[in-house]
Design a protein around this motif. Structure first.
Motif, PDB file in Angstrom:
ATOM      1  N   ILE A   1       0.853  -1.198   0.000  1.00  0.00           N
ATOM      2  CA  ILE A   1       0.000   0.000   0.000  1.00  0.00           C
ATOM      3  C   ILE A   1       0.883   1.240   0.000  1.00  0.00           C
ATOM      4  CG2 ILE A   1      -1.728   1.308   1.321  1.00  0.00           C
ATOM      5  CD1 ILE A   1      -2.698  -1.409   2.469  1.00  0.00           C
ATOM      6  N   LEU A   2       0.603   2.135  -0.944  1.00  0.00           N
ATOM      7  CA  LEU A   2       1.353   3.396  -1.004  1.00  0.00           C
ATOM      8  C   LEU A   2       0.389   4.520  -0.668  1.00  0.00           C
ATOM      9  CD1 LEU A   2       3.187   2.762  -4.413  1.00  0.00           C
ATOM     10  CD2 LEU A   2       4.045   2.316  -2.108  1.00  0.00           C
ATOM     11  N   HIS A   3       0.757   5.315   0.336  1.00  0.00           N
ATOM     12  CA  HIS A   3      -0.138   6.385   0.773  1.00  0.00           C
ATOM     13  C   HIS A   3       0.490   7.756   0.525  1.00  0.00           C
ATOM     14  CE1 HIS A   3      -1.273   9.358   3.879  1.00  0.00           C
ATOM     15  NE2 HIS A   3      -2.469   9.057   3.422  1.00  0.00           N
ATOM     16  N   PHE A   4      -0.330   8.689   0.032  1.00  0.00           N
ATOM     17  CA  PHE A   4       0.138  10.056  -0.205  1.00  0.00           C
ATOM     18  C   PHE A   4      -0.860  11.027   0.430  1.00  0.00           C
ATOM     19  CE2 PHE A   4       1.534   7.368  -3.633  1.00  0.00           C
ATOM     20  CZ  PHE A   4       2.869   7.716  -3.817  1.00  0.00           C
ATOM     21  N   PRO A   5      -0.382  12.079   1.088  1.00  0.00           N
ATOM     22  CA  PRO A   5      -1.314  13.075   1.630  1.00  0.00           C
ATOM     23  C   PRO A   5      -2.094  13.772   0.509  1.00  0.00           C
ATOM     24  CG  PRO A   5       0.888  13.370   2.555  1.00  0.00           C
ATOM     25  CD  PRO A   5       1.009  12.353   1.462  1.00  0.00           C
ATOM     26  N   SER A   6      -1.395  14.071  -0.592  1.00  0.00           N
ATOM     27  CA  SER A   6      -2.070  14.770  -1.697  1.00  0.00           C
ATOM     28  C   SER A   6      -1.413  14.388  -3.019  1.00  0.00           C
ATOM     29  CB  SER A   6      -1.966  16.287  -1.461  1.00  0.00           C
ATOM     30  OG  SER A   6      -2.503  16.975  -2.561  1.00  0.00           O
ATOM     31  N   VAL A  40      -2.738   2.372  -4.344  1.00  0.00           N
ATOM     32  CA  VAL A  40      -2.306   3.757  -4.145  1.00  0.00           C
ATOM     33  C   VAL A  40      -3.474   4.503  -3.495  1.00  0.00           C
ATOM     34  CG1 VAL A  40      -1.549   5.878  -5.304  1.00  0.00           C
ATOM     35  CG2 VAL A  40      -0.842   3.646  -6.207  1.00  0.00           C
ATOM     36  N   VAL A  41      -3.208   5.088  -2.328  1.00  0.00           N
ATOM     37  CA  VAL A  41      -4.267   5.797  -1.593  1.00  0.00           C
ATOM     38  C   VAL A  41      -3.827   7.245  -1.385  1.00  0.00           C
ATOM     39  CG1 VAL A  41      -5.672   5.820   0.506  1.00  0.00           C
ATOM     40  CG2 VAL A  41      -4.613   3.717  -0.231  1.00  0.00           C
ATOM     41  N   ALA A  42      -4.773   8.164  -1.474  1.00  0.00           N
ATOM     42  CA  ALA A  42      -4.433   9.567  -1.179  1.00  0.00           C
ATOM     43  C   ALA A  42      -5.504  10.174  -0.282  1.00  0.00           C
ATOM     44  CB  ALA A  42      -4.329  10.363  -2.470  1.00  0.00           C
ATOM     45  N   ASP A  43      -5.076  11.069   0.616  1.00  0.00           N
ATOM     46  CA  ASP A  43      -6.053  11.772   1.465  1.00  0.00           C
ATOM     47  C   ASP A  43      -6.880  12.726   0.624  1.00  0.00           C
ATOM     48  OD1 ASP A  43      -4.955  10.492   3.590  1.00  0.00           O
ATOM     49  OD2 ASP A  43      -3.703  12.176   4.212  1.00  0.00           O
ATOM     50  N   LYS A  44      -6.213  13.338  -0.381  1.00  0.00           N
ATOM     51  CA  LYS A  44      -6.979  14.180  -1.310  1.00  0.00           C
ATOM     52  C   LYS A  44      -6.321  14.199  -2.674  1.00  0.00           C
ATOM     53  CE  LYS A  44      -4.968  18.683  -0.373  1.00  0.00           C
ATOM     54  NZ  LYS A  44      -5.139  20.026   0.064  1.00  0.00           N
ATOM     55  N   GLN A  45      -7.134  14.486  -3.698  1.00  0.00           N
ATOM     56  CA  GLN A  45      -6.617  14.588  -5.063  1.00  0.00           C
ATOM     57  C   GLN A  45      -6.882  16.014  -5.566  1.00  0.00           C
ATOM     58  OE1 GLN A  45      -7.320  10.536  -7.327  1.00  0.00           O
ATOM     59  NE2 GLN A  45      -9.245  11.230  -6.503  1.00  0.00           N
ATOM     60  N   THR A  46      -5.885  16.543  -6.253  1.00  0.00           N
ATOM     61  CA  THR A  46      -6.063  17.906  -6.761  1.00  0.00           C
ATOM     62  C   THR A  46      -6.602  17.910  -8.190  1.00  0.00           C
ATOM     63  OG1 THR A  46      -3.745  17.867  -7.401  1.00  0.00           O
ATOM     64  CG2 THR A  46      -4.275  18.931  -5.292  1.00  0.00           C
ATOM     65  N   PRO A  53     -11.710  16.206  -2.254  1.00  0.00           N
ATOM     66  CA  PRO A  53     -11.011  16.758  -1.092  1.00  0.00           C
ATOM     67  C   PRO A  53     -10.885  15.688  -0.001  1.00  0.00           C
ATOM     68  CG  PRO A  53     -13.316  17.359  -1.013  1.00  0.00           C
ATOM     69  CD  PRO A  53     -13.128  16.551  -2.277  1.00  0.00           C
ATOM     70  N   GLU A  54     -10.311  16.024   1.136  1.00  0.00           N
ATOM     71  CA  GLU A  54     -10.250  15.064   2.240  1.00  0.00           C
ATOM     72  C   GLU A  54     -11.672  14.638   2.596  1.00  0.00           C
ATOM     73  OE1 GLU A  54      -7.889  16.131   5.618  1.00  0.00           O
ATOM     74  OE2 GLU A  54      -6.186  16.615   4.336  1.00  0.00           O
ATOM     75  N   GLY A  55     -11.846  13.391   2.917  1.00  0.00           N
ATOM     76  CA  GLY A  55     -13.191  12.894   3.242  1.00  0.00           C
ATOM     77  C   GLY A  55     -13.766  12.093   2.089  1.00  0.00           C
ATOM     78  N   VAL A  56     -13.220  12.295   0.880  1.00  0.00           N
ATOM     79  CA  VAL A  56     -13.615  11.440  -0.249  1.00  0.00           C
ATOM     80  C   VAL A  56     -12.540  10.353  -0.351  1.00  0.00           C
ATOM     81  CG1 VAL A  56     -13.911  11.308  -2.755  1.00  0.00           C
ATOM     82  CG2 VAL A  56     -14.854  13.249  -1.489  1.00  0.00           C
TER      83      VAL A  56
END
Ligand code: BTN
Length: 256
Positions: free
Chosen positions: A21-26, A48-54, A67-70
């Protein structure tokens, strides 16, 4: 609970999906990151997981608000060509099962792979395949779930989208949802076999069948009763003149 690979990976023993699992804040888009690393043949099942995507992306070049929460993740697979039609089914069913297990909510699938609750979208799936002649180089399954998020703040989607927190009236443990999603994806992918069981479960969760629909596929619009689906996921629409038309991709709106 903070999302980290250690936290997500804790207490889950899967065979293929989620072992890495690879995690990124953004990130721009988890699908973009996943495609980049899949080119280097990272281990199958890497998530691949992210807290938020731009710059989260949806089907048909649409954007996906993230955003965060999605909950946003992408899974890298190296399937056989014969397994491709089932990836959509596996992904949709995993979302349905994980949502049910963690929240008790019964969500439904709108063909081909929108997940909705009471007619409003809570999750979308974007599958991107790289093919070389007839071989699959990789498949990336991108899944977005409106978890702890209020679409009312976003005029473009406020009418047609909802979220788990809106439906429940409280926040949902995002890490547990993600863990369950990974567990369900792994179960379904590892036991796919000839795909029959997955197809039957997918078909029985389709809210589209029996409804008057309008399917848009590029410039082509087909309107009629969604009669059934083929084992490869193709939708069969009975038009008013009695003709049965096959629709293999596109968007469907349910007519009242
Ligand atoms: C759709 O309904 O149009 C598909 C939406 C898919 C969104 C997910 S979020 C994780 C992954 N990364 C992306 O950029 N898109 C998918």
């Amino acid at each position: 609970m903070t999302i980290t690979p250690e936290v997500i990976g804790k207490n889950i023993t899967t065979q293929i999906i989620g072992r890495n699992i690879l995690h990124f804040p953004s990130v721009s888009s988890t699908n973009e990151i996943a495609k980049e690393i899949a080119r280097h043949r990272i281990s199958e099942g890497t998530v691949v997981v992210a807290d938020k995507q731009t710059a989260g992306r949806g089907r048909a070049n649409r954007s996906w608000i993230s955003p965060e929460g999605v909950t946003a993740c992408s899974v890298i697979l190296y399937p056989a060509a014969s397994q491709l039609p089932y990836l959509i089914m596996i992904a949709s069913l995993s979302v349905i099962r994980a949502v049910k297990k963690i929240t008790g909510i019964e969500a439904q699938i709108k063909w081909p792979n929108d997940i909705q609750i009471d007619g409003k979208k809570i999750s979308g799936i974007l599958i991107e395949n790289k093919l070389q002649s007839k071989n699959i180089v990789y498949s990336v399954i991108g899944i977005g779930i409106n978890t702890n998020f209020n679409p009312v703040q976003y005029p473009d989607i406020m009418e047609k989208a909802t979220s788990l927190s809106v439906v429940l009236g409280r926040d949902v443990p995002q890490v547990h949802l993600l863990q369950q999603l990974i567990i369900e994806l792994d179960k379904l992918y590892c036991s796919l076999g000839d795909g029959k069981m997955v197809f039957e479960e997918w078909r029985s969760n389709l809210v589209t069948l029996g409804q008057h629909v309008r399917a848009t596929s590029g410039d082509v619009v087909t309107e009629g009763i969604a009669e059934t689906v083929d084992s490869d996921g193709t939708l069969l629409i009975r038009e008013s003149e009695g003709v049965l038309t096959r629709v293999s991709h596109g968007d469907v709106t349910l007519r009242k």
